[in-house]
Design an enzyme around this catalytic site. Structure first.
Site, PDB file in Angstrom:
ATOM      1  CB  CYS A   2      30.118  49.229  47.206  1.00 40.84           C
ATOM      2  SG  CYS A   2      30.278  49.666  45.457  1.00 40.84           S
ATOM      3  CB  SER A  52      32.215  55.233  40.680  1.00 39.22           C
ATOM      4  OG  SER A  52      31.086  55.765  41.342  1.00 39.22           O
ATOM      5  CG  ASN A  75      31.914  45.000  48.859  1.00 46.89           C
ATOM      6  OD1 ASN A  75      32.630  45.684  48.133  1.00 46.89           O
ATOM      7  ND2 ASN A  75      32.360  44.420  49.953  1.00 46.89           N
ATOM      8  N   GLY A  76      31.948  44.382  45.394  1.00 45.94           N
ATOM      9  CA  GLY A  76      32.937  43.551  44.729  1.00 45.94           C
ATOM     10  C   GLY A  76      32.915  43.703  43.224  1.00 45.94           C
ATOM     11  CD  GLU A  77      34.747  45.564  40.519  1.00 47.29           C
ATOM     12  OE1 GLU A  77      33.971  45.404  39.545  1.00 47.29           O
ATOM     13  OE2 GLU A  77      35.006  46.664  41.033  1.00 47.29           O
ATOM     14  CG  ASP A 100      30.193  44.313  38.262  1.00 48.39           C
ATOM     15  OD1 ASP A 100      29.668  45.426  38.427  1.00 48.39           O
ATOM     16  OD2 ASP A 100      31.171  43.922  38.934  1.00 48.39           O
ATOM     17  CB  SER A 363      47.382  42.655  46.178  1.00 46.42           C
ATOM     18  OG  SER A 363      46.571  41.528  46.465  1.00 46.42           O
ATOM     19  N   GLY A 364      49.402  40.622  45.267  1.00 41.29           N
ATOM     20  CA  GLY A 364      49.848  39.240  45.164  1.00 41.29           C
ATOM     21  C   GLY A 364      49.333  38.361  46.279  1.00 41.29           C
TER      22      GLY A 364
END
Length: 632
Positions: A2, A52, A75-77, A100, A363-364
């Site tokens: 977000c 979302s 913003n984030g997880e 979360d 991603s790596g």
């Protein structure tokens, strides 16, 4: 994923201008096109744009606690939120969502600032506690998610995911910071906590900022750091087994989503490892995507295909022209401040491709820093062994003059480039690594800047960024020191910035399993010999992944996500470079020596020197001045 923004009166409860807040929120529409909303109360305004991902039905923000006294924008997880919910419910908290985000407000109520120690994830959030009259800003440990803020002249604090939100508010002083310009030309980015604007700041990675209304705004304080103790005794087989276990856990946590999920697959060790472990955790084929180039020198899509075939992924490849310089102006608008990493071009393209098929991509990124993969690490250690043979004072006295007098020979084989060797031996470890990482190196940077600009710098050099972090590294190990510096500078300000802006430009969430802080902490306890052994970087990761990946992927020469700058500047961009770098806009700053720029261009065009990086730095600065810099 977000965008967050807000205005908070740190002195009292003056009314917040709803129009200003809406402009700020709309400036980051691309970060959250699904929903957008604001919250206003006396002296506080929060805005949020939502992409979302989790709890699509009820996870709207701004989000409140049970009685509405605590509000958060996020913003984030928080990847471990599912295990935190029952713990908080046992403490008496009532949840109205399954998101979360709601974990943050209840964790704050129970644990205060210590809530950050409980979160495992990538995040930037702002929380207002009305009962305590307290604003709390926080950013994740590895700096994956951004957060900018500024204290305005009248005592209001503004914040946002991107600098453009602060500019949209309208009251930020817009004078540029000369020290930020020095950092940009030295490093290719403006290093946190600085921004290109004097009044604005980045909240550093692993830091929080607690502001009590009516009290002076304090400096941010750290809540986490990585310590390279290198003291864990473990055999190679044990380390391989434990690493795979930790990688699986990190990947599994980042696969939680209610939307289509996939992965970037470049054909390198890091992204291939992530995809291999995703395949083991998924009941259906993994969605993967790669960018190929029409220039074979920059194309590694064949290696990505090897991994895609092995794990039968839904693989999508898009071949793009190597002449991707049409994105220069787009990038200048995206990054808001000078930023010179040219791999932002293919990163933008791969995010564009991924978003056609998924909303979340793993991603790596972070693998080189965590596992010791950069080629420059091996070269630095070779130099360190030579430097250790003589005291620094003697090396400066002997090799310093030799480095100045010996002619530069970029065209010669490496073993004949004695000037570089002499210069490296005259430096201490931090100076040497700073030189390695510099985009426009000394003395060229000194020749580029005018006396007037140098006077504004007041003797400041961007090497102070590296020295500041080196003092906190708390290690005598040569590899650990530069890994630490990279984690605090290049990873946060270059890699994470690049990926965040490129992904969010396409409303794509990118998650980085190799930057999981528990994984990073564990790797920092292992001996450096398990990371770099002889000429082999990422030694432990490669050994651990041998059962899972082809040797052609694991043990091939490292290839970057590069673009052909040198060819562009001698070919299709030749006239554009001259028009921009020798034009009125750059001259009007009074910061750059026109004669030096002229020499740089002519030497590059003739093939006498490869000045592609300095030219790109100047070109992107000019693009910033045209598109992102406010009128002076």
């Amino acid at each position: 994923m977000c965008g967050i923004t807000g205005i908070v009166d740190t002195l009292g409860a003056r009314e917040i201008d709803a129009g200003q807040l809406e402009r700020m929120n709309n400036a980051q529409w691309h970060r959250g096109p699904d929903e957008g909303s604001t919250h206003l109360e006396p002296g506080v305004g929060f805005g949020h744009r939502r992409l979302s991902i989790i709890d699509i039905a009820t996870g709207q923000q701004p989000l409140f606690n049970e009685d509405g006294s605590v509000v958060v924008v996020f913003n984030g997880e928080i990847y471990n939120y599912q295990s935190l919910i029952p713990e908080l419910q046992a403490l008496g908290h009532v949840f109205h969502t399954k998101s979360d985000t709601e974990v943050i407000v209840h964790a704050w109520e129970s644990w205060g600032e210590d809530c950050l120690q409980r979160f495992r994830g990538m995040f930037a959030f702002a929380l207002w506690d009305r009962n305590r009259q307290t604003l709390f800003l926080a950013r994740d440990r590895m700096g994956v998610k951004p957060l900018h803020y500024a204290v305005l002249d009248d005592g209001r604090l503004v914040f946002g995911s991107e600098l453009k939100t602060l500019l949209a508010q309208g009251d930020l002083r817009r004078d540029l910071d000369p020290q930020a310009i020095e950092e940009y030309f030295a490093l290719g980015y403006v290093a946190e906590p600085r921004t290109v604007f004097k009044q604005a700041r980045k909240l550093p990675a692993g830091h929080c900022l607690l502001i009590r209304r009516g009290q002076p705004v304090p400096a941010p304080k750290p809540y986490w750091d990585v310590r390279f103790s290198l003291d864990q005794s473990i055999t190679l087989p044990e380390a391989e087994e434990e690493l795979v276990r930790r990688l699986r856990e990190s990947v599994r946590l980042r696969m939680i989503a209610e939307v289509p999920l996939g992965a970037f697959l470049s054909g390198g060790v890091d992204s291939s490892s992530v995809v291999a472990l995703m395949a083991g955790e998924s009941a259906t084929p993994v969605n993967t995507c790669s960018i190929g180039f029409d220039d074979p020198a920059y194309n590694e899509s064949a290696f990505a295909q090897l991994v895609a075939d092995r794990y039968r992924t839904n693989h999508r490849l898009e071949v793009v022209g190597s002449d991707g310089f049409d994105l220069i102006d787009t990038l200048a608008r995206l990054y808001d401040e000078p930023y010179n990493d040219s791999s932002a071009i293919p990163t933008y393209r791969v995010c564009q491709l991924a978003r056609k098929h998924v909303t979340v991509a793993l991603s790596g990124d972070g693998g080189d820093e965590t596992f010791g993969g950069y080629r420059r690490y091996r070269l630095h250690l070779m130099e360190e062994r030579a430097r250790s043979a003589l005291p620094l004072g003697l090396r400066r006295a002997v090799f310093g003059p030799l480095g100045r007098w010996y002619p530069k020979a970029d065209w010669a084989p490496r073993f004949l480039r004695a000037k570089t060797t002499f210069e490296a031996q005259a430096r201490d470890s931090v100076e040497a690594y700073f030189h390695t990482m510099s985009q426009v190196r000394e003395p060229l940077r000194s020749q580029l800047f005018t006396p007037a600009f140098k006077a504004e710098l007041g003797g400041y050099s961007a090497i102070e960024v590296f020295r500041r972090h080196a003092k906190k590294a708390d290690t005598d190990d040569a590899l650990a020191l530069i890994q630490y510096i990279d984690m605090k500078t290049y990873l946060v300000d270059d890699i994470n910035t690049k990926v965040d802006r490129a992904a969010m430009a396409h409303s794509l969430e990118v998650r980085e399993p190799l930057m999981d802080h528990e994984l990073v902490e564990w790797m920092a306890r292992l001996p450096s010999s398990l990371k770099l052994q002889g000429a082999e970087g990422k030694y432990l990761l490669k050994k651990a992944m041998e059962p899972h990946l082809p040797n052609d992927v694991l043990y091939r020469p490292k290839q970057g996500f590069a673009v052909p700058l040198a060819r562009w500047f001698r070919g299709p961009l030749r006239q554009r470079v001259r028009d921009a770098l020798l034009g009125e806009r750059m001259a009007a700053t009074g910061w750059f020596e026109r004669k030096t720029i002229q020499v740089i261009i002519e030497q590059h065009e003739s093939g006498a020197r490869d000045h592609s990086v300095p030219i790109w730095s100047l070109l992107m600065f000019d693009a910033f001045m045209r598109h992102a810099a406010p009128q002076q």
